[in-house]
Design a protein around this motif. Structure first.
Motif, mmCIF file in Angstrom:
data_model
loop_
_atom_site.group_PDB
_atom_site.id
_atom_site.type_symbol
_atom_site.label_atom_id
_atom_site.label_comp_id
_atom_site.label_asym_id
_atom_site.label_seq_id
_atom_site.Cartn_x
_atom_site.Cartn_y
_atom_site.Cartn_z
ATOM 1 N N UNK A 1 0.832 -1.205 0.000
ATOM 2 C CA UNK A 1 0.000 0.000 0.000
ATOM 3 C C UNK A 1 0.868 1.257 0.000
ATOM 4 N N UNK A 2 1.917 1.283 0.826
ATOM 5 C CA UNK A 2 2.814 2.440 0.890
ATOM 6 C C UNK A 2 3.462 2.740 -0.457
ATOM 7 N N UNK A 3 3.811 1.700 -1.206
ATOM 8 C CA UNK A 3 4.517 1.865 -2.479
ATOM 9 C C UNK A 3 3.578 1.902 -3.687
ATOM 10 N N UNK A 4 2.298 1.729 -3.449
ATOM 11 C CA UNK A 4 1.303 1.543 -4.509
ATOM 12 C C UNK A 4 1.486 2.490 -5.707
ATOM 13 N N UNK A 5 1.546 3.782 -5.480
ATOM 14 C CA UNK A 5 1.587 4.738 -6.594
ATOM 15 C C UNK A 5 2.943 4.799 -7.286
ATOM 16 N N UNK A 6 4.002 4.344 -6.627
ATOM 17 C CA UNK A 6 5.344 4.486 -7.190
ATOM 18 C C UNK A 6 5.901 3.204 -7.808
ATOM 19 N N UNK A 7 5.211 2.080 -7.642
ATOM 20 C CA UNK A 7 5.727 0.813 -8.173
ATOM 21 C C UNK A 7 5.764 0.843 -9.697
ATOM 22 N N UNK A 8 6.952 0.671 -10.257
ATOM 23 C CA UNK A 8 7.106 0.643 -11.713
ATOM 24 C C UNK A 8 7.111 -0.782 -12.245
ATOM 25 N N UNK A 9 7.136 -1.731 -11.326
ATOM 26 C CA UNK A 9 6.994 -3.146 -11.645
ATOM 27 C C UNK A 9 6.208 -3.762 -10.497
ATOM 28 N N UNK B 1 1.287 0.144 -14.320
ATOM 29 C CA UNK B 1 0.823 -1.215 -14.591
ATOM 30 C C UNK B 1 0.425 -1.933 -13.310
ATOM 31 N N UNK B 2 0.415 -3.276 -13.344
ATOM 32 C CA UNK B 2 0.025 -4.056 -12.160
ATOM 33 C C UNK B 2 0.931 -3.748 -10.966
ATOM 34 N N UNK B 3 0.344 -3.780 -9.750
ATOM 35 C CA UNK B 3 1.124 -3.463 -8.556
ATOM 36 C C UNK B 3 1.544 -4.698 -7.763
ATOM 37 N N UNK B 4 0.858 -5.816 -7.986
ATOM 38 C CA UNK B 4 1.229 -7.039 -7.266
ATOM 39 C C UNK B 4 0.861 -8.237 -8.109
ATOM 40 N N UNK C 1 -5.353 -14.613 -0.418
ATOM 41 C CA UNK C 1 -6.475 -14.018 -1.147
ATOM 42 C C UNK C 1 -7.772 -14.116 -0.342
ATOM 43 N N UNK C 2 -7.979 -15.224 0.324
ATOM 44 C CA UNK C 2 -9.209 -15.416 1.095
ATOM 45 C C UNK C 2 -9.234 -14.567 2.360
ATOM 46 N N UNK C 3 -8.087 -14.499 3.067
ATOM 47 C CA UNK C 3 -8.084 -13.931 4.418
ATOM 48 C C UNK C 3 -7.484 -12.534 4.545
ATOM 49 N N UNK C 4 -6.673 -12.102 3.584
ATOM 50 C CA UNK C 4 -5.999 -10.805 3.722
ATOM 51 C C UNK C 4 -6.345 -9.873 2.566
ATOM 52 N N UNK C 5 -5.982 -10.262 1.359
ATOM 53 C CA UNK C 5 -6.219 -9.429 0.180
ATOM 54 C C UNK C 5 -7.594 -9.767 -0.396
ATOM 55 N N UNK C 6 -8.633 -9.441 0.369
ATOM 56 C CA UNK C 6 -9.977 -9.934 0.056
ATOM 57 C C UNK C 6 -11.005 -8.815 -0.084
ATOM 58 N N UNK C 7 -10.569 -7.585 -0.174
ATOM 59 C CA UNK C 7 -11.405 -6.382 -0.246
ATOM 60 C C UNK C 7 -12.048 -6.027 1.088
ATOM 61 N N UNK C 8 -11.938 -6.869 2.099
ATOM 62 C CA UNK C 8 -12.447 -6.539 3.429
ATOM 63 C C UNK C 8 -11.316 -6.108 4.345
ATOM 64 N N UNK C 9 -10.261 -6.915 4.414
ATOM 65 C CA UNK C 9 -9.108 -6.578 5.248
ATOM 66 C C UNK C 9 -8.195 -5.612 4.495
ATOM 67 N N UNK C 10 -7.884 -5.935 3.264
ATOM 68 C CA UNK C 10 -7.059 -5.097 2.394
ATOM 69 C C UNK C 10 -7.527 -5.273 0.962
ATOM 70 N N UNK C 11 -7.225 -4.301 0.091
ATOM 71 C CA UNK C 11 -7.601 -4.474 -1.318
ATOM 72 C C UNK C 11 -6.931 -5.704 -1.923
ATOM 73 N N UNK C 12 -7.543 -6.242 -2.921
ATOM 74 C CA UNK C 12 -6.943 -7.348 -3.665
ATOM 75 C C UNK C 12 -5.984 -6.714 -4.683
#
Length: 191
Positions: free
Chosen positions: A71-79, A114-117, A94-105
């Protein structure tokens, strides 16, 4: 090969303490093993270099600040940030953390570059490359799907057992590795 144990606790003056509640190792300032303290302990240069993170298992002490780091690097990630894990662990993240409830997917999101993760599935008992390293993942005995790692830079090899109970298979693999050195963890934290 340089291995640094990233600190996870700090005193009232912001100085790292020897108390370790989270797990995160940094190899050659560019590859992380687990992400427990990755968002709170990397220096600025390391934050710019780390784009590969191996997640041994999804317990909180091994992933606690991983979402914050991305999240901290989201806007600056070039890869994309590459999360290396077994498919079982990817599914749990994906089920427990990056699930749109705890954190964005984050695997579904893009910034201006481009893609961040992205997830990079690890196959057990097969050697694969991350940066300049050769890595082999071996299942270990823990209450959730967990891997131990054997990491080599062609000169030296080190083993990370991760969290495990008795686990003969991992030690059998470790004992036949060439150039395996005892793991010396840098525990002198910068001021």
């Amino acid at each position: 090969m340089r291995i640094q144990l990233l600190p996870s606790t700090f005193d009232a003056n912001g100085q790292a303490t020897l108390e370790q509640r989270l797990t995160c190792f940094l190899i050659d300032d560019c590859v992380a093993v687990d992400g427990g303290s990755i968002a709170i302990a990397l220096n600025d240069e390391q934050r710019e270099r780390v784009r590969d993170i191996i997640v041994t298992h999804p317990h909180m002490d091994h992933i606690a600040s991983l979402p914050i780091f991305i999240d901290d690097l989201y806007t600056t990630l070039k890869e994309p940030m590459r999360i290396h894990a077994t498919q079982e662990v990817i599914d749990l993240l994906e089920r427990d953390v990056f699930n749109w409830n705890v954190y964005p997917r984050f695997s579904e999101l893009q910034n201006d570059y481009g893609p961040v993760m992205e997830y990079v599935p690890i196959l057990l008992d097969q050697t694969f490359r991350i940066a300049h390293l050769r890595v082999r993942a071996v299942a270990v005995n823990h209450i959730v799907p967990t891997i131990g790692l054997i990491v080599s830079d062609e000169r030296v090899s080190v083993a990370f057992s991760s969290d495990t109970a008795e686990t003969a298979e991992f030690w059998d693999v470790v004992n036949v590795q060439p150039h395996l050195e005892a793991l010396l963890i840098e525990a002198s934290f910068p001021n």
